[in-house]
Design a protein around this motif. Structure first.
Motif, PDB file in Angstrom:
ATOM      1  N   LYS A  14       0.831  -1.192   0.000  1.00 52.87           N
ATOM      2  CA  LYS A  14       0.000   0.000   0.000  1.00 52.87           C
ATOM      3  C   LYS A  14       0.864   1.241   0.000  1.00 52.87           C
ATOM      4  O   LYS A  14       1.853   1.313   0.734  1.00 52.87           O
ATOM      5  CB  LYS A  14      -0.935   0.038   1.210  1.00 52.87           C
TER       6      LYS A  14
ATOM      7  N   ILE B  91      -3.482   3.752  -2.286  1.00 50.60           N
ATOM      8  CA  ILE B  91      -3.732   2.765  -3.339  1.00 50.60           C
ATOM      9  C   ILE B  91      -2.957   1.516  -2.984  1.00 50.60           C
ATOM     10  O   ILE B  91      -1.786   1.598  -2.579  1.00 50.60           O
ATOM     11  CB  ILE B  91      -3.340   3.322  -4.729  1.00 50.60           C
ATOM     12  N   ASP B  92      -3.589   0.360  -3.095  1.00 50.19           N
ATOM     13  CA  ASP B  92      -2.876  -0.863  -2.739  1.00 50.19           C
ATOM     14  C   ASP B  92      -2.399  -1.587  -3.990  1.00 50.19           C
ATOM     15  O   ASP B  92      -2.620  -1.128  -5.115  1.00 50.19           O
ATOM     16  CB  ASP B  92      -3.729  -1.752  -1.832  1.00 50.19           C
ATOM     17  N   TRP B  93      -1.757  -2.732  -3.772  1.00 48.21           N
ATOM     18  CA  TRP B  93      -1.127  -3.384  -4.929  1.00 48.21           C
ATOM     19  C   TRP B  93      -2.130  -4.018  -5.891  1.00 48.21           C
ATOM     20  O   TRP B  93      -1.763  -4.471  -6.955  1.00 48.21           O
ATOM     21  CB  TRP B  93      -0.044  -4.364  -4.507  1.00 48.21           C
ATOM     22  N   ASN B  94      -3.391  -4.058  -5.508  1.00 44.57           N
ATOM     23  CA  ASN B  94      -4.445  -4.484  -6.422  1.00 44.57           C
ATOM     24  C   ASN B  94      -5.094  -3.311  -7.146  1.00 44.57           C
ATOM     25  O   ASN B  94      -6.010  -3.506  -7.953  1.00 44.57           O
ATOM     26  CB  ASN B  94      -5.528  -5.257  -5.669  1.00 44.57           C
ATOM     27  N   GLY B  95      -4.631  -2.101  -6.822  1.00 40.08           N
ATOM     28  CA  GLY B  95      -5.205  -0.918  -7.434  1.00 40.08           C
ATOM     29  C   GLY B  95      -6.407  -0.359  -6.709  1.00 40.08           C
ATOM     30  O   GLY B  95      -7.035   0.607  -7.167  1.00 40.08           O
ATOM     31  N   TYR B  96      -6.737  -0.941  -5.568  1.00 42.28           N
ATOM     32  CA  TYR B  96      -7.879  -0.452  -4.786  1.00 42.28           C
ATOM     33  C   TYR B  96      -7.501   0.880  -4.157  1.00 42.28           C
ATOM     34  O   TYR B  96      -6.448   1.009  -3.529  1.00 42.28           O
ATOM     35  CB  TYR B  96      -8.250  -1.462  -3.706  1.00 42.28           C
ATOM     36  N   THR B  97      -8.365   1.857  -4.313  1.00 41.27           N
ATOM     37  CA  THR B  97      -8.074   3.200  -3.816  1.00 41.27           C
ATOM     38  C   THR B  97      -9.000   3.589  -2.675  1.00 41.27           C
ATOM     39  O   THR B  97     -10.149   3.140  -2.607  1.00 41.27           O
ATOM     40  CB  THR B  97      -8.207   4.246  -4.931  1.00 41.27           C
ATOM     41  N   GLU B  98      -8.481   4.414  -1.790  1.00 42.75           N
ATOM     42  CA  GLU B  98      -9.275   4.972  -0.702  1.00 42.75           C
ATOM     43  C   GLU B  98      -9.003   6.465  -0.627  1.00 42.75           C
ATOM     44  O   GLU B  98      -7.876   6.904  -0.862  1.00 42.75           O
ATOM     45  CB  GLU B  98      -8.900   4.307   0.630  1.00 42.75           C
TER      46      GLU B  98
ATOM     47  N   GLU C  69     -12.448  13.249  -2.412  1.00 40.48           N
ATOM     48  CA  GLU C  69     -12.897  12.436  -3.525  1.00 40.48           C
ATOM     49  C   GLU C  69     -13.601  13.328  -4.550  1.00 40.48           C
ATOM     50  O   GLU C  69     -14.467  14.117  -4.246  1.00 40.48           O
ATOM     51  CB  GLU C  69     -13.854  11.340  -3.039  1.00 40.48           C
TER      52      GLU C  69
ATOM     53  N   SER D 145      -3.023   7.460  -8.340  1.00 39.02           N
ATOM     54  CA  SER D 145      -2.789   6.440  -9.352  1.00 39.02           C
ATOM     55  C   SER D 145      -1.368   5.915  -9.200  1.00 39.02           C
ATOM     56  O   SER D 145      -0.533   6.545  -8.558  1.00 39.02           O
ATOM     57  CB  SER D 145      -2.996   7.018 -10.754  1.00 39.02           C
TER      58      SER D 145
END
Length: 118
Positions: free
Chosen positions: A33, A51-58, A64, A70
């Motif tokens: 992350k 952003i985590d290694w799966n591309g999930y963003t918070e 927002e 990115s």
């Protein structure tokens, strides 16, 4: 130990845009992350986005829609695109990485100053 270097800060007028970049000295695909935080004068450091290694963003809700995080694994960079900047966005922006297997380690960059004039 991961080393992070931020860039892209500067002075911008209210309503303007900036793109911050955080470059890691290792493959970011191995970092689970990465995130951006900011610290305004007299305030505590606060979370902005991750952003985590799966591309999930918070994101924090108030960012927002204005801020977009990115990653570009080929360049080992994580960017924060900021639009509609306001004077209250003035702060030092820091990049953070959480990495490791088992015991989690944290690395911080030295920060980049963003100043928004009214």
């Amino acid at each position: 130990q991961v080393t992070l270097v931020e860039s892209g800060g500067g002075l911008v007028q209210s309503g303007g845009s900036l793109r911050l970049s955080c470059e890691a000295d290792t493959k970011i695909s191995t970092i689970f992350k990465m995130g951006w935080y900011r610290q305004a004068p007299g305030e505590q450091r606060a979370f902005v986005a991750s952003i985590d290694w799966n591309g999930y963003t918070e994101y924090i809700d108030i960012f927002e829609g204005r801020f977009t995080i990115s990653r570009e694994d080929a360049k080992n960079t994580v960017d924060l695109r900021m639009t509609g900047l306001k004077p209250e966005d003035t702060a030092v922006y820091y990049c953070k990485a959480n990495y490791g297997l088992g015991a989690i380690s944290t690395a911080w960059g030295r920060g980049t100053q963003v100043t928004v004039s009214s």
